[in-house]
Design an enzyme around this catalytic site. Structure first.
Site, PDB file in Angstrom:
ATOM      1  N   THR A   1       5.982  -2.368  52.720  1.00 38.65           N
ATOM      2  CA  THR A   1       6.353  -1.206  51.903  1.00 38.65           C
ATOM      3  C   THR A   1       7.834  -0.903  52.127  1.00 38.65           C
ATOM      4  O   THR A   1       8.351  -1.017  53.237  1.00 38.65           O
ATOM      5  CB  THR A   1       5.471   0.016  52.223  1.00 38.65           C
ATOM      6  OG1 THR A   1       5.512   0.259  53.638  1.00 38.65           O
ATOM      7  CG2 THR A   1       4.028  -0.227  51.812  1.00 38.65           C
ATOM      8  N   LEU A   2       8.495  -0.508  51.036  1.00 36.06           N
ATOM      9  CA  LEU A   2       9.958  -0.339  51.056  1.00 36.06           C
ATOM     10  C   LEU A   2      10.356   1.092  50.715  1.00 36.06           C
ATOM     11  O   LEU A   2      11.402   1.332  50.110  1.00 36.06           O
ATOM     12  CB  LEU A   2      10.591  -1.320  50.052  1.00 36.06           C
ATOM     13  CG  LEU A   2      10.169  -2.799  50.200  1.00 36.06           C
ATOM     14  CD1 LEU A   2      10.657  -3.627  49.014  1.00 36.06           C
ATOM     15  CD2 LEU A   2      10.715  -3.382  51.499  1.00 36.06           C
TER      16      LEU A   2
ATOM     17  N   ASP B   1       8.299  15.848  50.167  1.00 35.56           N
ATOM     18  CA  ASP B   1       7.901  15.559  51.550  1.00 35.56           C
ATOM     19  C   ASP B   1       7.333  14.139  51.589  1.00 35.56           C
ATOM     20  O   ASP B   1       6.269  13.880  51.031  1.00 35.56           O
ATOM     21  CB  ASP B   1       6.831  16.591  51.976  1.00 35.56           C
ATOM     22  CG  ASP B   1       6.379  16.409  53.414  1.00 35.56           C
ATOM     23  OD1 ASP B   1       6.876  15.488  54.094  1.00 35.56           O
ATOM     24  OD2 ASP B   1       5.516  17.199  53.863  1.00 35.56           O
TER      25      ASP B   1
ATOM     26  N   ASP C   1       0.608   6.259  54.311  1.00 37.40           N
ATOM     27  CA  ASP C   1      -0.851   6.403  54.468  1.00 37.40           C
ATOM     28  C   ASP C   1      -1.534   6.466  53.101  1.00 37.40           C
ATOM     29  O   ASP C   1      -2.606   5.892  52.906  1.00 37.40           O
ATOM     30  CB  ASP C   1      -1.175   7.665  55.281  1.00 37.40           C
ATOM     31  CG  ASP C   1      -0.570   7.596  56.673  1.00 37.40           C
ATOM     32  OD1 ASP C   1      -0.400   6.476  57.190  1.00 37.40           O
ATOM     33  OD2 ASP C   1      -0.266   8.663  57.237  1.00 37.40           O
TER      34      ASP C   1
ATOM     35  N   SER D   1       1.896  11.239  46.502  1.00 37.95           N
ATOM     36  CA  SER D   1       1.720  12.032  47.732  1.00 37.95           C
ATOM     37  C   SER D   1       3.021  12.711  48.154  1.00 37.95           C
ATOM     38  O   SER D   1       3.000  13.726  48.847  1.00 37.95           O
ATOM     39  CB  SER D   1       1.196  11.152  48.870  1.00 37.95           C
ATOM     40  OG  SER D   1       2.234  10.336  49.374  1.00 37.95           O
TER      41      SER D   1
HETATM   42  O1  RIB Z   1       1.973   8.849  58.702  1.00 34.79           O
HETATM   43  C1  RIB Z   1       2.088  10.235  58.878  1.00 34.79           C
HETATM   44  C2  RIB Z   1       1.268  10.670  60.043  1.00 34.79           C
HETATM   45  O2  RIB Z   1       1.817  10.132  61.216  1.00 34.79           O
HETATM   46  C3  RIB Z   1       1.258  12.160  60.250  1.00 34.79           C
HETATM   47  O3  RIB Z   1       0.168  12.772  59.617  1.00 34.79           O
HETATM   48  C4  RIB Z   1       1.226  12.321  61.766  1.00 34.79           C
HETATM   49  O4  RIB Z   1       0.034  12.878  62.224  1.00 34.79           O
HETATM   50  C5  RIB Z   1       1.442  10.912  62.309  1.00 34.79           C
HETATM   51  O5  RIB Z   1       0.294  10.385  62.799  1.00 34.79           O
END
Ligand code: RIB
Length: 309
Positions: free
Chosen positions: A221-222, A247, A253, A283
């Site tokens: 991922t970039l 944000d 994730d 997100s």
């Molecule tokens: O990838 C983001 C997450 O990384 C956050 O939610 C924080 O908890 C860390 O684990």
């Protein structure tokens, strides 16, 4: 609906939003402070769940207010908390996050707490879920023993294994060898391969190095520049989806969870990457991590608007 299982971190995010990151010794004024469910493992499971998969996490929280917050998240999402144990010794994991409001960039310190004590036995207790799942997913925010056990059970039950190698750290070499999907960001790819990822050539070289270590599909991922994919025969570079980011915490994730959901549906690889790209971008248009994960309907709308699919 596909099913995903894996060991993962359950961490409460404490995020302060500020105009600029403080330098060492400086006190910067913040604008807002937010508490919310986070942790890479839990965020990815939430993203996969909202993207349309059944997601089963194996993890631990402390017997404290933060643990209650995490369990309340599972109740409100309608996700199973059957394999989330209560720690007798440690507090719930927590993350101190700074978000710079102009750029949406973040800096994070995590305290693993109960996540660090998850054992291989915890994973084995959920073996029936491995037998009935479509994909095993994990990251590097729990104990290495629990991650290696996930890997072993995936192999035993002939299920594909997706490793998001974050946060980067030394791991046993066999974790990569034969692994179906490995999904580092640029920094993680550089850590694991020694190759800086600043452009397509860097991404291709780092992906090739991962494939050489036995990875079957490398997905790098970039950030806002999208994603690079290689399986040794086919390379795909997808530019990022343009959004107004507020944000960026948890964007990786969102990408991983949505990619996992797409893979369980046997989506064609380029479509799966587009689906995940949309989830990652969407997100970033909201504050927080797990609460910012887009729904399947939102991802499908984004796919239509950006890729005409
Ligand atoms: O990838 C983001 C997450 O990384 C956050 O939610 C924080 O908890 C860390 O684990």
């Amino acid at each position: 609906m596909g099913k995903i299982v894996g060991v993962g971190s359950l961490i409460v995010d404490i995020a302060a939003f500020t105009d600029h990151f403080p330098v060492a010794g400086e006190t910067a004024l913040g604008k807002t402070l937010r508490f919310g469910p986070g942790g890479k493992g839990s965020n990815q499971m939430t993203a996969a769940h909202r993207a349309g998969a059944e997601a089963v996490i194996i993890g631990r929280v402390g017997q404290d207010r933060l643990g209650e917050l995490m369990l309340a998240h599972y109740r409100s999402e309608g996700m199973t908390a059957k394999y989330i144990k209560l720690s007798a010794e440690n507090e719930t994991g927590s993350a101190l996050i700074e978000v710079e409001t102009g750029s949406g960039q973040n800096r994070i310190i995590i305290v693993k707490g109960a996540c660090a004590e998850i054992t291989a036995d915890d994973v084995r207790e959920a073996e029936s879920e491995f037998a009935s799942c479509d994909l095993v997913v994990t990251q590097l925010e729990t104990s290495i023993g629990s991650i290696m056990e996930c890997r072993r059970l995936a192999e035993k039950h002939r299920k594909p294994f997706l490793l998001n190698p974050a946060p980067f750290q030394e791991v046993p070499p066999e974790l990569f060898s034969g692994t179906d999907w490995v999904t580092p960001n640029e920094t993680e790819a550089e850590f694991f391969t020694g190759i800086p990822v600043r452009d397509r050539d860097g991404a291709a070289a780092a992906a090739a190095a991962l494939l050489k270590r036995g990875v079957k599909h490398a997905v790098i991922t970039l950030g806002k520049n999208g994603v690079f994919y290689s399986d040794g025969n086919r390379e795909i570079l997808l530019p990022g989806v343009k959004v107004d980011a507020v944000d960026t915490t948890g964007a990786g994730d969102a990408f991983n969870g949505a990619l996992a959901a797409a893979l369980t549906e046997k989506m064609e690889i380029e479509t799966a990457l587009k689906f995940a790209n949309c989830a990652g971008a969407l997100s970033t248009t909201r504050h927080g991590t797990a609460p910012a994960m887009p729904t399947r309907a939102e991802i499908l709308r984004c796919l239509k608007e950006n890729y005409g699919i």
